[in-house]
Design an enzyme around this catalytic site. Structure first.
Site, PDB file in Angstrom:
ATOM      1  N   GLY A  64       9.037   1.877   8.546  1.00 15.31           N
ATOM      2  CA  GLY A  64       7.954   2.833   8.797  1.00 15.31           C
ATOM      3  C   GLY A  64       7.724   3.058  10.285  1.00 15.31           C
ATOM      4  O   GLY A  64       7.709   2.096  11.076  1.00 15.31           O
TER       5      GLY A  64
ATOM      6  N   MET B 213      -2.337   3.329   7.384  1.00 14.20           N
ATOM      7  CA  MET B 213      -2.436   2.276   6.366  1.00 14.20           C
ATOM      8  C   MET B 213      -1.799   1.006   6.891  1.00 14.20           C
ATOM      9  O   MET B 213      -0.751   1.040   7.556  1.00 14.20           O
ATOM     10  CB  MET B 213      -1.751   2.723   5.085  1.00 14.20           C
ATOM     11  CG  MET B 213      -2.551   3.772   4.369  1.00 14.20           C
ATOM     12  SD  MET B 213      -1.949   3.979   2.702  1.00 14.20           S
ATOM     13  CE  MET B 213      -3.036   5.307   2.188  1.00 14.20           C
TER      14      MET B 213
ATOM     15  N   HIS C 224       4.065   1.319   2.229  1.00 19.26           N
ATOM     16  CA  HIS C 224       5.244   0.659   1.660  1.00 19.26           C
ATOM     17  C   HIS C 224       5.857   1.517   0.547  1.00 19.26           C
ATOM     18  O   HIS C 224       7.074   1.666   0.458  1.00 19.26           O
ATOM     19  CB  HIS C 224       4.862  -0.698   1.058  1.00 19.26           C
ATOM     20  CG  HIS C 224       4.270  -1.672   2.019  1.00 19.26           C
ATOM     21  ND1 HIS C 224       2.936  -2.043   1.984  1.00 19.26           N
ATOM     22  CD2 HIS C 224       4.813  -2.366   3.048  1.00 19.26           C
ATOM     23  CE1 HIS C 224       2.706  -2.936   2.930  1.00 19.26           C
ATOM     24  NE2 HIS C 224       3.822  -3.149   3.602  1.00 19.26           N
TER      25      HIS C 224
ATOM     26  N   HIS D  74       0.865  -1.191   0.000  1.00 17.45           N
ATOM     27  CA  HIS D  74       0.000   0.000   0.000  1.00 17.45           C
ATOM     28  C   HIS D  74       0.893   1.229   0.000  1.00 17.45           C
ATOM     29  O   HIS D  74       2.135   1.109  -0.054  1.00 17.45           O
ATOM     30  CB  HIS D  74      -0.964  -0.038   1.195  1.00 17.45           C
ATOM     31  CG  HIS D  74      -0.290  -0.273   2.507  1.00 17.45           C
ATOM     32  ND1 HIS D  74       0.602   0.623   3.065  1.00 17.45           N
ATOM     33  CD2 HIS D  74      -0.346  -1.328   3.366  1.00 17.45           C
ATOM     34  CE1 HIS D  74       1.043   0.150   4.208  1.00 17.45           C
ATOM     35  NE2 HIS D  74       0.504  -1.035   4.419  1.00 17.45           N
ATOM     36  N   GLU D  75       0.275   2.415   0.096  1.00  9.27           N
ATOM     37  CA  GLU D  75       1.039   3.661   0.005  1.00  9.27           C
ATOM     38  C   GLU D  75       2.097   3.781   1.109  1.00  9.27           C
ATOM     39  O   GLU D  75       3.083   4.489   0.938  1.00  9.27           O
ATOM     40  CB  GLU D  75       0.104   4.877   0.053  1.00  9.27           C
ATOM     41  CG  GLU D  75      -0.635   5.136  -1.263  1.00  9.27           C
ATOM     42  CD  GLU D  75       0.306   5.562  -2.401  1.00  9.27           C
ATOM     43  OE1 GLU D  75       1.242   6.331  -2.150  1.00  9.27           O
ATOM     44  OE2 GLU D  75       0.094   5.107  -3.532  1.00  9.27           O
TER      45      GLU D  75
HETATM   46  P1  AMP Z   1       4.932  -4.937   6.558  1.00 11.16           P
HETATM   47  O1  AMP Z   1       4.747  -5.355   5.119  1.00 11.16           O
HETATM   48  O2  AMP Z   1       3.666  -4.690   7.282  1.00 11.16           O
HETATM   49  O3  AMP Z   1       5.906  -5.836   7.293  1.00 11.16           O
HETATM   50  O4  AMP Z   1       5.643  -3.525   6.506  1.00 11.16           O
HETATM   51  C1  AMP Z   1       6.841  -3.321   5.781  1.00 11.16           C
HETATM   52  C2  AMP Z   1       7.389  -1.968   6.126  1.00 11.16           C
HETATM   53  O5  AMP Z   1       6.425  -0.966   5.767  1.00 11.16           O
HETATM   54  C3  AMP Z   1       7.647  -1.788   7.632  1.00 11.16           C
HETATM   55  O6  AMP Z   1       8.838  -1.038   7.805  1.00 11.16           O
HETATM   56  C4  AMP Z   1       6.439  -1.019   8.075  1.00 11.16           C
HETATM   57  O7  AMP Z   1       6.670  -0.228   9.234  1.00 11.16           O
HETATM   58  C5  AMP Z   1       6.182  -0.137   6.879  1.00 11.16           C
HETATM   59  N1  AMP Z   1       4.798   0.355   6.884  1.00 11.16           N
HETATM   60  C6  AMP Z   1       3.664  -0.375   7.007  1.00 11.16           C
HETATM   61  N2  AMP Z   1       2.580   0.431   7.037  1.00 11.16           N
HETATM   62  C7  AMP Z   1       3.045   1.697   6.945  1.00 11.16           C
HETATM   63  C8  AMP Z   1       2.434   2.993   6.940  1.00 11.16           C
HETATM   64  N3  AMP Z   1       1.117   3.130   7.030  1.00 11.16           N
HETATM   65  N4  AMP Z   1       3.230   4.072   6.840  1.00 11.16           N
HETATM   66  C9  AMP Z   1       4.581   3.939   6.746  1.00 11.16           C
HETATM   67  N5  AMP Z   1       5.217   2.752   6.752  1.00 11.16           N
HETATM   68  C10 AMP Z   1       4.467   1.649   6.847  1.00 11.16           C
END
Ligand code: AMP
Length: 282
Positions: A144, A181, A34, A31-32
């Protein structure tokens, strides 16, 4: 864009890549949030590497590993649009072959907050992130703020284990109504999705009180609890915390950079969010 499935091929591709290498680890269902990390990496590095791996070792036995959203074709189209150079998409056997049994223990900061609600979660996170760092050999890795404790745990691992990677933390990307998100927002039905806006509303209200001078952590936490409890579709509040932004030590007074964070259960989803409170940059 090259899509790579094996560790050997990835190590070879990385050995030929122009440095610095910017790396964004993800579990897919992009999503945005990532994409904001990927754009930051793209702006700062001639080579951008993204991994997509739903890491089983960071899920508890009763958690959502099986039903975690997966849509590789869509993810690859998005990554192509962002001009990513290398995508690493290993399967579970590749990352955890039979006999795998060496782990990174994140210590005490891995046992509080998210770690208390999800025992073993950060051991799985640290272990997979260290493996991914060893495979992709990034100069910079992007995470993030949405996963605030994860940022602290990973920075600590990099410091404690002397890893040669710079950790870059990027702000939380939100929906227009404030909801952070998350791939897990897909679990919500329309009613639950509306109710979920209470999470950011509660944290923003605490942030507002902090900005007009409130420094009592107990007051700010109570305020967040009250607002969360006003929403009947919130079934459980796992915690509300006001903690030092670097050590995650709980604070009584917000006299240094802090993070107010919460985790709640709503319908089939467990959602987390946080806001950084910094008395030195108001
Ligand atoms: P995930 O796929 O959930 O393991 O997330 C991968 C990376 O994207 C991690 O560093 C998360 O912290 C980051 N991330 C997930 N959601 C968001 C968001 N809404 N805003 C910024 N970074 C995000």
């Amino acid at each position: 864009m090259k899509v790579i499935r094996t560790i050997d091929e990835m190590k070879h591709a990385v050995s030929l890549a122009i440095r610095p290498i910017g790396f964004v680890p993800t579990m897919g269902a992009l999503h945005e949030g990532h994409l904001s990390l990927i754009r930051a990496a793209r702006a700062e590095n001639p080579t951008v590497v993204v991994s997509i791996f739903v890491n089983p070792t960071q899920f508890g036995p009763r958690e959502d590993y099986e039903k975690y959203p997966r849509d590789l074709d869509r993810d690859l189209r998005l990554l192509e649009q962002e001009q990513v150079d290398l995508v690493f998409v290993p399967d579970v056997q590749e990352m955890y072959p039979p006999g795998f049994d060496t782990w990174v223990d994140p210590g005490k900061i891995g046992t509080i907050l998210e770690g208390a609600a999800r025992p073993g979660h950060f051991r799985g996170v640290d272990t997979v992130v260290l493996k991914l760092f060893n495979i992709c050999k990034p100069d910079k890795a992007y995470f993030g703020q949405k996963d605030g404790q994860q940022c602290v745990v990973i920075k600590r691992m990099v410091r404690d284990l002397n890893l040669d990677v710079e950790i870059v933390i990027r702000p939380t990307v939100r929906e227009p109504d404030g909801l952070a998100m998350s791939s897990r927002n897909q679990y919500l039905n329309p009613e639950e999705r509306r109710a979920a806006t209470v999470i950011s509303r509660a944290l923003f209200e605490a942030e507002k009180q902090f900005k007009v001078g409130e420094r009592s952590a107990a007051f700010l936490k109570d305020l967040v609890y009250q607002i969360l409890r006003s929403e009947p579709l919130i079934q459980q509040i796992d915690y509300v915390s006001v903690a030092d932004a670097d050590t995650l030590e709980e604070l009584e007074t917000v006299d240094r950079k802090a993070m107010i964070s919460t985790a709640v259960r709503i319908g089939p989803a467990r959602l987390i969010d946080n806001v950084v409170l910094d008395p030195h940059s108001l």
